[in-house]
Design a protein around this motif. Sequence first.
Motif, PDB file in Angstrom:
ATOM      1  N   UNK A 147       0.796  -1.230   0.000  1.00  0.00           N
ATOM      2  CA  UNK A 147       0.000   0.000   0.000  1.00  0.00           C
ATOM      3  C   UNK A 147       0.825   1.274   0.000  1.00  0.00           C
ATOM      4  N   UNK A 148       2.041   1.239   0.540  1.00  0.00           N
ATOM      5  CA  UNK A 148       2.786   2.507   0.676  1.00  0.00           C
ATOM      6  C   UNK A 148       3.331   2.984  -0.654  1.00  0.00           C
ATOM      7  N   UNK A 149       3.320   2.135  -1.655  1.00  0.00           N
ATOM      8  CA  UNK A 149       4.034   2.534  -2.864  1.00  0.00           C
ATOM      9  C   UNK A 149       3.198   3.429  -3.775  1.00  0.00           C
ATOM     10  N   UNK A 150       3.886   4.237  -4.553  1.00  0.00           N
ATOM     11  CA  UNK A 150       3.229   5.336  -5.270  1.00  0.00           C
ATOM     12  C   UNK A 150       3.198   5.104  -6.772  1.00  0.00           C
ATOM     13  N   UNK A 151       3.571   3.921  -7.229  1.00  0.00           N
ATOM     14  CA  UNK A 151       3.795   3.735  -8.657  1.00  0.00           C
ATOM     15  C   UNK A 151       2.544   3.388  -9.445  1.00  0.00           C
ATOM     16  N   UNK A 152       1.375   3.519  -8.860  1.00  0.00           N
ATOM     17  CA  UNK A 152       0.177   3.203  -9.626  1.00  0.00           C
ATOM     18  C   UNK A 152      -0.180   1.745  -9.485  1.00  0.00           C
ATOM     19  N   UNK A 153      -1.309   1.376 -10.058  1.00  0.00           N
ATOM     20  CA  UNK A 153      -1.778   0.007  -9.921  1.00  0.00           C
ATOM     21  C   UNK A 153      -3.149   0.009  -9.269  1.00  0.00           C
ATOM     22  N   UNK A 154      -3.935  -1.031  -9.579  1.00  0.00           N
ATOM     23  CA  UNK A 154      -5.268  -1.196  -9.008  1.00  0.00           C
ATOM     24  C   UNK A 154      -5.163  -1.787  -7.615  1.00  0.00           C
ATOM     25  N   UNK A 155      -6.096  -1.433  -6.756  1.00  0.00           N
ATOM     26  CA  UNK A 155      -6.233  -2.185  -5.512  1.00  0.00           C
ATOM     27  C   UNK A 155      -6.893  -3.511  -5.870  1.00  0.00           C
ATOM     28  N   UNK A 156      -6.707  -4.539  -5.018  1.00  0.00           N
ATOM     29  CA  UNK A 156      -7.261  -5.851  -5.360  1.00  0.00           C
ATOM     30  C   UNK A 156      -8.759  -5.838  -5.707  1.00  0.00           C
ATOM     31  N   UNK A 157      -9.592  -5.066  -4.991  1.00  0.00           N
ATOM     32  CA  UNK A 157     -11.025  -5.124  -5.367  1.00  0.00           C
ATOM     33  C   UNK A 157     -11.305  -4.396  -6.671  1.00  0.00           C
ATOM     34  N   UNK A 158     -10.499  -3.370  -6.970  1.00  0.00           N
ATOM     35  CA  UNK A 158     -10.660  -2.725  -8.277  1.00  0.00           C
ATOM     36  C   UNK A 158     -10.272  -3.688  -9.394  1.00  0.00           C
ATOM     37  N   UNK A 159      -9.266  -4.524  -9.141  1.00  0.00           N
ATOM     38  CA  UNK A 159      -8.876  -5.512 -10.154  1.00  0.00           C
ATOM     39  C   UNK A 159     -10.037  -6.474 -10.406  1.00  0.00           C
ATOM     40  N   UNK A 160     -10.683  -6.913  -9.332  1.00  0.00           N
ATOM     41  CA  UNK A 160     -11.819  -7.825  -9.490  1.00  0.00           C
ATOM     42  C   UNK A 160     -12.930  -7.165 -10.310  1.00  0.00           C
ATOM     43  N   UNK A 161     -13.181  -5.875 -10.057  1.00  0.00           N
ATOM     44  CA  UNK A 161     -14.236  -5.167 -10.792  1.00  0.00           C
ATOM     45  C   UNK A 161     -13.884  -5.050 -12.275  1.00  0.00           C
ATOM     46  N   UNK A 162     -12.638  -4.796 -12.571  1.00  0.00           N
ATOM     47  CA  UNK A 162     -12.222  -4.670 -13.976  1.00  0.00           C
ATOM     48  C   UNK A 162     -12.289  -6.029 -14.683  1.00  0.00           C
ATOM     49  N   UNK A 163     -11.929  -7.083 -13.969  1.00  0.00           N
ATOM     50  CA  UNK A 163     -12.013  -8.419 -14.568  1.00  0.00           C
ATOM     51  C   UNK A 163     -13.467  -8.736 -14.942  1.00  0.00           C
ATOM     52  N   UNK A 164     -14.398  -8.296 -14.099  1.00  0.00           N
ATOM     53  CA  UNK A 164     -15.811  -8.561 -14.380  1.00  0.00           C
ATOM     54  C   UNK A 164     -16.279  -7.872 -15.666  1.00  0.00           C
ATOM     55  N   UNK A 165     -15.573  -6.830 -16.087  1.00  0.00           N
ATOM     56  CA  UNK A 165     -15.939  -6.108 -17.316  1.00  0.00           C
ATOM     57  C   UNK A 165     -15.398  -6.741 -18.587  1.00  0.00           C
ATOM     58  N   UNK A 166     -14.489  -7.696 -18.440  1.00  0.00           N
ATOM     59  CA  UNK A 166     -13.781  -8.193 -19.623  1.00  0.00           C
ATOM     60  C   UNK A 166     -14.696  -8.712 -20.731  1.00  0.00           C
ATOM     61  N   UNK A 167     -15.820  -9.359 -20.420  1.00  0.00           N
ATOM     62  CA  UNK A 167     -16.689  -9.807 -21.516  1.00  0.00           C
ATOM     63  C   UNK A 167     -17.153  -8.663 -22.428  1.00  0.00           C
ATOM     64  N   UNK A 168     -17.173  -7.433 -21.905  1.00  0.00           N
ATOM     65  CA  UNK A 168     -17.556  -6.277 -22.738  1.00  0.00           C
ATOM     66  C   UNK A 168     -16.404  -5.763 -23.594  1.00  0.00           C
TER      67      UNK A 168
END
Length: 237
Positions: A130-151
């Motif tokens: 969490x302390x790092x500043x280099x960007x990246x999704x949080x784990x729940x945001x990753x799950x939400x984006x994966x759910x969009x993949x069929x679109x």
Amino acid sequence: MSDITQRLDQVRERIRAAAAQFNRDPAAIGLLAVSKTRPAGDIRQALEAGQRRFGENYLQEALTKIGQLHGSGAEWHFIGRIQGNKTRPIAEHFDWVHSIDREKHARRLNDQRPGGLPPLNICLQVRIDQEESKGGLDPDQAAALIALMPELPRLRLRGLMTLPAPSDDPRIQRRAFRALRELRDRLASTTLPLTTLSMGMSEDLESAIAEGSTLVRVGTAIFGPRQARPANDTTQP
Ligand SMILES: *Cc1c(COP(=O)(O)O)cnc(C)c1O
């Protein structure tokens, strides 16, 4: 033998040794040569030594080299920060993007991927410490984006990528890589197995291989120490 050929051999040997030490199949561990800030001539030397996959962070610089090396058989991976208004050239000129951390970028890349090309291979970049500043999704945001993949049929989700804060303690290195693998295990499904774990660089590739990396991204150990990034390029690392 050129310096690059020699260092490439050393990196391949490190990958083999780590695979043997941690009971991994060496054939399941790919090598992405990170060629940011390097001239096309350096990439040519690596190509002659059998290296195919190259990672670039800075869009303008990358496009120049992709043009110079047209027809060389190189496979291009975008691994830098994505700027929202600059997705089109990424969609048109790259084979893979490792650094997707916003839904907006995923949608734009999907819409802009030319019909004549295969779907764009992507990894979602996840912020694991969490302390790092280099960007990246949080784990729940990753799950939400994966759910969009069929679109997003013009994208092919291959797996996850992470860029943890540097540490020279192998236990700390492994903790971050293990967290990405465990997240992958939770998010993977039959339709989206997330087989790619893009993790590990020059200083910590052994720890990444110990924790399941399938693609290590190595710059300095292949090409030598980097100069500053090109001054005419405003994209972020
Ligand atoms: C620069 C970079 C690398 C390679 O780093 P080295 O320490 O030179 O091996 C790997 N991944 C990303 C995202 C990078 O920006």
